[in-house]
Design a protein around this motif. Structure first.
Motif, PDB file in Angstrom:
ATOM      1  N   CYS A  11       0.838  -1.200   0.000  1.00 30.30           N
ATOM      2  CA  CYS A  11       0.000   0.000   0.000  1.00 30.30           C
ATOM      3  C   CYS A  11       0.873   1.251   0.000  1.00 30.30           C
ATOM      4  O   CYS A  11       0.628   2.189  -0.758  1.00 30.30           O
ATOM      5  CB  CYS A  11      -0.919  -0.023   1.212  1.00 30.30           C
ATOM      6  SG  CYS A  11      -2.140   1.288   1.248  1.00 30.30           S
ATOM      7  N   SER A  12       1.908   1.274   0.816  1.00 31.66           N
ATOM      8  CA  SER A  12       2.807   2.426   0.873  1.00 31.66           C
ATOM      9  C   SER A  12       3.537   2.631  -0.444  1.00 31.66           C
ATOM     10  O   SER A  12       3.666   3.757  -0.925  1.00 31.66           O
ATOM     11  CB  SER A  12       3.830   2.255   2.003  1.00 31.66           C
ATOM     12  OG  SER A  12       3.192   2.248   3.240  1.00 31.66           O
ATOM     13  N   ARG A  18       3.024   9.689  -1.713  1.00 30.30           N
ATOM     14  CA  ARG A  18       2.013  10.753  -1.658  1.00 30.30           C
ATOM     15  C   ARG A  18       0.808  10.290  -0.854  1.00 30.30           C
ATOM     16  O   ARG A  18       0.451   9.126  -0.873  1.00 30.30           O
ATOM     17  CB  ARG A  18       1.535  11.097  -3.073  1.00 30.30           C
ATOM     18  CG  ARG A  18       2.597  11.699  -3.968  1.00 30.30           C
ATOM     19  CD  ARG A  18       2.059  11.926  -5.373  1.00 30.30           C
ATOM     20  NE  ARG A  18       0.825  12.689  -5.381  1.00 30.30           N
ATOM     21  CZ  ARG A  18       0.751  14.002  -5.595  1.00 30.30           C
ATOM     22  NH1 ARG A  18       1.841  14.690  -5.820  1.00 30.30           N
ATOM     23  NH2 ARG A  18      -0.405  14.620  -5.605  1.00 30.30           N
ATOM     24  N   CYS A  19       0.173  11.233  -0.191  1.00 29.19           N
ATOM     25  CA  CYS A  19      -1.084  10.950   0.487  1.00 29.19           C
ATOM     26  C   CYS A  19      -2.117  10.605  -0.581  1.00 29.19           C
ATOM     27  O   CYS A  19      -2.215  11.273  -1.613  1.00 29.19           O
ATOM     28  CB  CYS A  19      -1.532  12.171   1.285  1.00 29.19           C
ATOM     29  SG  CYS A  19      -3.102  11.941   2.145  1.00 29.19           S
ATOM     30  N   GLU A  41       0.803   6.937   6.811  1.00 31.19           N
ATOM     31  CA  GLU A  41       0.175   6.002   7.734  1.00 31.19           C
ATOM     32  C   GLU A  41      -0.811   5.170   6.927  1.00 31.19           C
ATOM     33  O   GLU A  41      -1.704   5.722   6.288  1.00 31.19           O
ATOM     34  CB  GLU A  41      -0.535   6.762   8.848  1.00 31.19           C
ATOM     35  CG  GLU A  41       0.427   7.619   9.661  1.00 31.19           C
ATOM     36  CD  GLU A  41      -0.258   8.510  10.669  1.00 31.19           C
ATOM     37  OE1 GLU A  41      -1.510   8.617  10.654  1.00 31.19           O
ATOM     38  OE2 GLU A  41       0.461   9.123  11.476  1.00 31.19           O
ATOM     39  N   VAL A  42      -0.608   3.863   6.923  1.00 32.37           N
ATOM     40  CA  VAL A  42      -1.521   2.994   6.199  1.00 32.37           C
ATOM     41  C   VAL A  42      -2.749   2.764   7.066  1.00 32.37           C
ATOM     42  O   VAL A  42      -2.648   2.346   8.210  1.00 32.37           O
ATOM     43  CB  VAL A  42      -0.845   1.670   5.800  1.00 32.37           C
ATOM     44  CG1 VAL A  42      -1.838   0.743   5.130  1.00 32.37           C
ATOM     45  CG2 VAL A  42       0.329   1.952   4.865  1.00 32.37           C
ATOM     46  N   MET A  59      -7.314  -0.854   2.172  1.00 38.19           N
ATOM     47  CA  MET A  59      -6.314  -0.065   2.889  1.00 38.19           C
ATOM     48  C   MET A  59      -5.877   1.103   2.012  1.00 38.19           C
ATOM     49  O   MET A  59      -5.923   1.026   0.789  1.00 38.19           O
ATOM     50  CB  MET A  59      -5.120  -0.945   3.248  1.00 38.19           C
ATOM     51  CG  MET A  59      -5.498  -2.134   4.123  1.00 38.19           C
ATOM     52  SD  MET A  59      -4.223  -3.397   4.218  1.00 38.19           S
ATOM     53  CE  MET A  59      -3.116  -2.650   5.387  1.00 38.19           C
ATOM     54  N   ILE A  60      -5.430   2.182   2.658  1.00 38.02           N
ATOM     55  CA  ILE A  60      -5.010   3.364   1.920  1.00 38.02           C
ATOM     56  C   ILE A  60      -3.901   4.076   2.703  1.00 38.02           C
ATOM     57  O   ILE A  60      -3.885   4.030   3.930  1.00 38.02           O
ATOM     58  CB  ILE A  60      -6.215   4.301   1.659  1.00 38.02           C
ATOM     59  CG1 ILE A  60      -5.884   5.342   0.603  1.00 38.02           C
ATOM     60  CG2 ILE A  60      -6.736   4.902   2.941  1.00 38.02           C
ATOM     61  CD1 ILE A  60      -7.105   5.979  -0.023  1.00 38.02           C
TER      62      ILE A  60
END
Length: 99
Positions: A11-12, A18-19, A41-42, A59-60
């Motif tokens: 995910c990261s 970037r957010c 922060e995931v 997840m984001i």
């Protein structure tokens, strides 16, 4: 536990530093870790206590401000729904490119 770590790393890296909140006021992330990496922060779109899944589509990666806003902000419900769509789109694009 290994599975969740793998999803967090994926995910990261998909976020490209970037957010992933499309409405983020600081998407270029001036925040850095001690190692100099972007401070992301995931987040589980739906928290574990609410049955949230350990899956990249759920997840984001968010900057600390957006993560706090999603968790505690007055517009958290609407933001959660926007981020759910973004996470699904990013996951679908990643699966398509990996195929």
């Amino acid at each position: 536990m290994f599975g969740i770590r793998l999803h967090v790393v994926r995910c990261s890296s998909e976020a490209g530093g970037r957010c992933e909140n499309p409405d983020c006021l600081l998407p270029e992330l001036p925040y850095r870790t001690k190692a100099g990496d972007p401070l992301l922060e995931v987040d589980h779109i739906d928290g574990h206590a609410s049955g949230g899944r350990d899956h990249p589509a759920a997840m984001i990666a968010l900057c600390p401000n957006c993560h706090s806003n999603k968790t505690h902000g007055a517009e958290r419900t609407a933001l959660t729904e926007r981020l759910r769509k973004v996470a699904t789109e990013h996951h679908d694009a990643w699966e398509f490119s990996a195929a």
